[in-house]
Design an enzyme around this catalytic site. Structure first.
Site, PDB file in Angstrom:
ATOM      1  N   LYS A  80       0.864  -1.180   0.000  1.00  0.00           N
ATOM      2  CA  LYS A  80       0.000   0.000   0.000  1.00  0.00           C
ATOM      3  C   LYS A  80       0.902   1.231   0.000  1.00  0.00           C
ATOM      4  O   LYS A  80       2.045   1.174   0.466  1.00  0.00           O
ATOM      5  CB  LYS A  80      -0.862  -0.018   1.277  1.00  0.00           C
ATOM      6  N   GLY A 180     -26.212   1.310   2.430  1.00  0.00           N
ATOM      7  CA  GLY A 180     -25.310   2.001   1.505  1.00  0.00           C
ATOM      8  C   GLY A 180     -25.517   1.502   0.084  1.00  0.00           C
ATOM      9  O   GLY A 180     -25.078   0.410  -0.261  1.00  0.00           O
ATOM     10  N   GLY A 182     -24.369   2.821  -2.878  1.00  0.00           N
ATOM     11  CA  GLY A 182     -23.472   3.600  -3.742  1.00  0.00           C
ATOM     12  C   GLY A 182     -22.999   2.717  -4.891  1.00  0.00           C
ATOM     13  O   GLY A 182     -23.747   1.889  -5.412  1.00  0.00           O
ATOM     14  N   ASN A 183     -21.735   2.873  -5.259  1.00  0.00           N
ATOM     15  CA  ASN A 183     -21.179   2.142  -6.408  1.00  0.00           C
ATOM     16  C   ASN A 183     -21.383   0.637  -6.313  1.00  0.00           C
ATOM     17  O   ASN A 183     -21.828   0.003  -7.263  1.00  0.00           O
ATOM     18  CB  ASN A 183     -19.669   2.414  -6.521  1.00  0.00           C
ATOM     19  N   VAL A 184     -21.038   0.063  -5.164  1.00  0.00           N
ATOM     20  CA  VAL A 184     -21.138  -1.390  -5.016  1.00  0.00           C
ATOM     21  C   VAL A 184     -22.538  -1.799  -4.559  1.00  0.00           C
ATOM     22  O   VAL A 184     -23.144  -2.707  -5.125  1.00  0.00           O
ATOM     23  CB  VAL A 184     -20.070  -1.916  -4.022  1.00  0.00           C
TER      24      VAL A 184
HETATM   25  P1  NAD Z   1     -19.579   4.544  -2.344  1.00  0.00           P
HETATM   26  O1  NAD Z   1     -19.056   5.755  -1.665  1.00  0.00           O
HETATM   27  O2  NAD Z   1     -19.902   4.595  -3.789  1.00  0.00           O
HETATM   28  O3  NAD Z   1     -20.906   4.026  -1.592  1.00  0.00           O
HETATM   29  C1  NAD Z   1     -21.056   4.039  -0.214  1.00  0.00           C
HETATM   30  C2  NAD Z   1     -22.471   4.508   0.075  1.00  0.00           C
HETATM   31  O4  NAD Z   1     -22.701   4.398   1.480  1.00  0.00           O
HETATM   32  C3  NAD Z   1     -22.715   5.959  -0.321  1.00  0.00           C
HETATM   33  O5  NAD Z   1     -23.884   6.044  -1.105  1.00  0.00           O
HETATM   34  C4  NAD Z   1     -22.876   6.674   1.028  1.00  0.00           C
HETATM   35  O6  NAD Z   1     -23.777   7.773   0.950  1.00  0.00           O
HETATM   36  C5  NAD Z   1     -23.420   5.553   1.885  1.00  0.00           C
HETATM   37  N1  NAD Z   1     -23.249   5.720   3.330  1.00  0.00           N
HETATM   38  C6  NAD Z   1     -22.195   6.253   4.019  1.00  0.00           C
HETATM   39  N2  NAD Z   1     -22.428   6.210   5.340  1.00  0.00           N
HETATM   40  C7  NAD Z   1     -23.643   5.621   5.489  1.00  0.00           C
HETATM   41  C8  NAD Z   1     -24.436   5.280   6.623  1.00  0.00           C
HETATM   42  N3  NAD Z   1     -24.055   5.558   7.873  1.00  0.00           N
HETATM   43  N4  NAD Z   1     -25.635   4.686   6.419  1.00  0.00           N
HETATM   44  C9  NAD Z   1     -26.057   4.409   5.148  1.00  0.00           C
HETATM   45  N5  NAD Z   1     -25.339   4.710   4.050  1.00  0.00           N
HETATM   46  C10 NAD Z   1     -24.153   5.303   4.217  1.00  0.00           C
HETATM   47  O7  NAD Z   1     -18.516   3.380  -2.017  1.00  0.00           O
HETATM   48  P2  NAD Z   1     -18.406   1.963  -2.723  1.00  0.00           P
HETATM   49  O8  NAD Z   1     -17.350   2.001  -3.737  1.00  0.00           O
HETATM   50  O9  NAD Z   1     -19.762   1.497  -3.080  1.00  0.00           O
HETATM   51  O10 NAD Z   1     -17.842   1.078  -1.520  1.00  0.00           O
HETATM   52  C11 NAD Z   1     -18.685   0.659  -0.473  1.00  0.00           C
HETATM   53  C12 NAD Z   1     -17.873  -0.104   0.562  1.00  0.00           C
HETATM   54  O11 NAD Z   1     -17.254  -1.247  -0.062  1.00  0.00           O
HETATM   55  C13 NAD Z   1     -16.734   0.696   1.180  1.00  0.00           C
HETATM   56  O12 NAD Z   1     -16.569   0.288   2.520  1.00  0.00           O
HETATM   57  C14 NAD Z   1     -15.527   0.273   0.367  1.00  0.00           C
HETATM   58  O13 NAD Z   1     -14.327   0.426   1.096  1.00  0.00           O
HETATM   59  C15 NAD Z   1     -15.854  -1.191   0.128  1.00  0.00           C
HETATM   60  N6  NAD Z   1     -15.197  -1.754  -1.060  1.00  0.00           N
HETATM   61  C16 NAD Z   1     -15.416  -1.195  -2.286  1.00  0.00           C
HETATM   62  C17 NAD Z   1     -14.790  -1.745  -3.408  1.00  0.00           C
HETATM   63  C18 NAD Z   1     -15.009  -1.179  -4.793  1.00  0.00           C
HETATM   64  O14 NAD Z   1     -14.660  -1.837  -5.792  1.00  0.00           O
HETATM   65  N7  NAD Z   1     -15.623  -0.012  -4.918  1.00  0.00           N
HETATM   66  C19 NAD Z   1     -13.949  -2.866  -3.275  1.00  0.00           C
HETATM   67  C20 NAD Z   1     -13.768  -3.434  -2.003  1.00  0.00           C
HETATM   68  C21 NAD Z   1     -14.393  -2.856  -0.904  1.00  0.00           C
END
Ligand code: NAD
Length: 371
Positions: A80, A180, A182-184
């Site tokens: 990292k 949550g 969001g993206n995932v």
């Molecule tokens: P993102 O920011 O697109 O989505 C996260 C969502 O959670 C957002 O819509 C945000 O508004 C919401 N959120 C934040 N706090 C909240 C709460 N207290 N209650 C409800 N919703 C809340 O992020 P992402 O890329 O979708 O990633 C989500 C999680 O998965 C993160 O923890 C990230 O570290 C993990 N992750 C993501 C990836 C990836 O490929 N994007 C890979 C491995 C792990």
């Protein structure tokens, strides 16, 4: 500030500090283990309060990448990078180019990708000075954003956990609470919807909730109400430390499987989940689709190869669940054990050129040919 005796040191192979007066770059790269291959992990930019905080973060995250890649059966080690600075005010092209030179000086033992505070465009700028990058718009079919693959991997893991704990292979009518979207989380919800599941969603960003309600027919749930729902699965896809003393009192779902990193506030919460009869699919096993995607972006391979590798998440989880029952230990402990078995006492052929000896004429020949 100690390094070798640091609480998070854990036998790191290499920790490099870098400073460039002209661009103002101050960065640390930690390479935890390269038994399986070059160390791959994101480059985080954050206004750390002090050097100690930055070192602690990079060591912890780097070790996590070793475990995640090993458990995902990738020929990758764990590393990292952190840049000390505010990504909103201190990120310049000169600083990113300087970071690229720093990464290049490690000769490919560390490969970078995006993380908190860095975007695909930043990694492309780092890539102007080094080829040791991944997760940018690559010249293959996957593109840069690994979220779709992460979501698919979580879907695979969630199905495996449901099959194991609830004894059913179809998801028709299965009630899933996604925290949550969001993206995932949204993409996971989409897979679940297509499989016939009933969705309950919460998000602090109201537009994301509205999108899930209007496009997926999900039921909106406000704030902390998401924990106590009478559902089959709780899928945390927002932030870490979400499985804690407070939320575990409310949680009723017999399965927890979601994308969020570092879901357990403390290791003891895994024990508490087990005591409550909740099957926890360990976060870094379930969300490994992202690193698998990034690996395939660098190494090539078809969408079919990628999908079949991601399907392996289900097989690994099955092994973890079986061994957790047999050994009477939390699934998180077994995940670490399986990962360790996969990276310890292994030496990948990728290191061969460094270990050429005069006793090995064939190796010497091929080494000098390519030199
Ligand atoms: P993102 O920011 O697109 O989505 C996260 C969502 O959670 C957002 O819509 C945000 O508004 C919401 N959120 C934040 N706090 C909240 C709460 N207290 N209650 C409800 N919703 C809340 O992020 P992402 O890329 O979708 O990633 C989500 C999680 O998965 C993160 O923890 C990230 O570290 C993990 N992750 C993501 C990836 C990836 O490929 N994007 C890979 C491995 C792990």
């Amino acid at each position: 500030m100690s390094v070798f005796s640091h609480a998070e040191f854990d036998q790191h192979e290499h920790v490099a500090f870098f400073h460039d007066k002209q661009s103002g770059l101050k960065a640390i790269i930690a390479i935890h283990n390269t038994n399986l291959g070059p160390a791959l992990g994101g480059c985080r930019m954050w206004p750390y309060a002090n050097d100690e905080e930055a070192l602690c973060d990079v060591l912890r995250l780097s070790k996590g990448m070793t475990y995640k890649s090993a458990v995902a059966n990738l020929k990758l080690g764990g590393g990292k990078a952190v840049i000390i600075g505010d990504p909103h005010t201190q990120k310049t092209d000169a600083l990113l180019h300087s970071m690229g030179e720093f990464i290049d000086s490690l000769g490919g033992r560390y490969i970078t990708a995006e993380d908190s505070g860095t975007k695909v465009a930043d990694i492309a700028k780092i890539g102007a000075r080094t080829s040791h990058i991944s997760g940018v718009m690559a010249c293959n079919e996957y593109g840069g954003d690994p979220s779709p693959t992460t979501a698919f991997g979580v879907f695979v893991g969630l199905k495996e956990a449901v099959s194991y704990r609830l004894g059913r292979s179809d998801l028709q009518g299965l009630k899933v609470a996604v925290q949550g979207v969001g993206n995932v989380g949204f993409r996971l919800a989409n897979h679940l919807k297509e499989a016939g599941a009933e969705l309950y969603v919460s998000d602090i960003f109201s537009q994301n909730v509205e999108r899930a309600v209007s496009q997926l027919g999900a039921t909106a749930v406000s704030g902390d109400d998401i924990f106590g729902l009478d559902v089959d699965v709780f899928a945390p896809c927002a932030m870490g430390a979400i499985l804690n003393d407070q939320t575990l009192k409310q949680l009723r779902a017999p399965v927890v499987a979601g994308a969020a990193n570092n879901q357990l506030a403390e290791p003891r919460h895994a024990e508490m989940l087990r005591d409550k009869g909740i099957l926890y699919a360990p976060d870094y096993v379930v969300n490994a689709g992202g690193i698998i995607d990034v690996y395939f972006q660098r190494s090539g391979g078809s969408q079919v190869d990628l999908a079949s590798h991601v399907a392996g998440i289900g097989e690994t989880l099955h092994e973890i669940f079986d061994r957790s029952e047999a050994d009477n230990l939390p699934t998180s402990v077994l995940a670490d054990r399986v990962a360790k078995e996969r990276f310890e006492n292994v030496k990948s052929p990728w290191q061969a050129p460094c270990s050429v000896t005069e006793d090995d004429p064939a190796a010497t020949q091929s080494y000098s040919k390519s030199a």
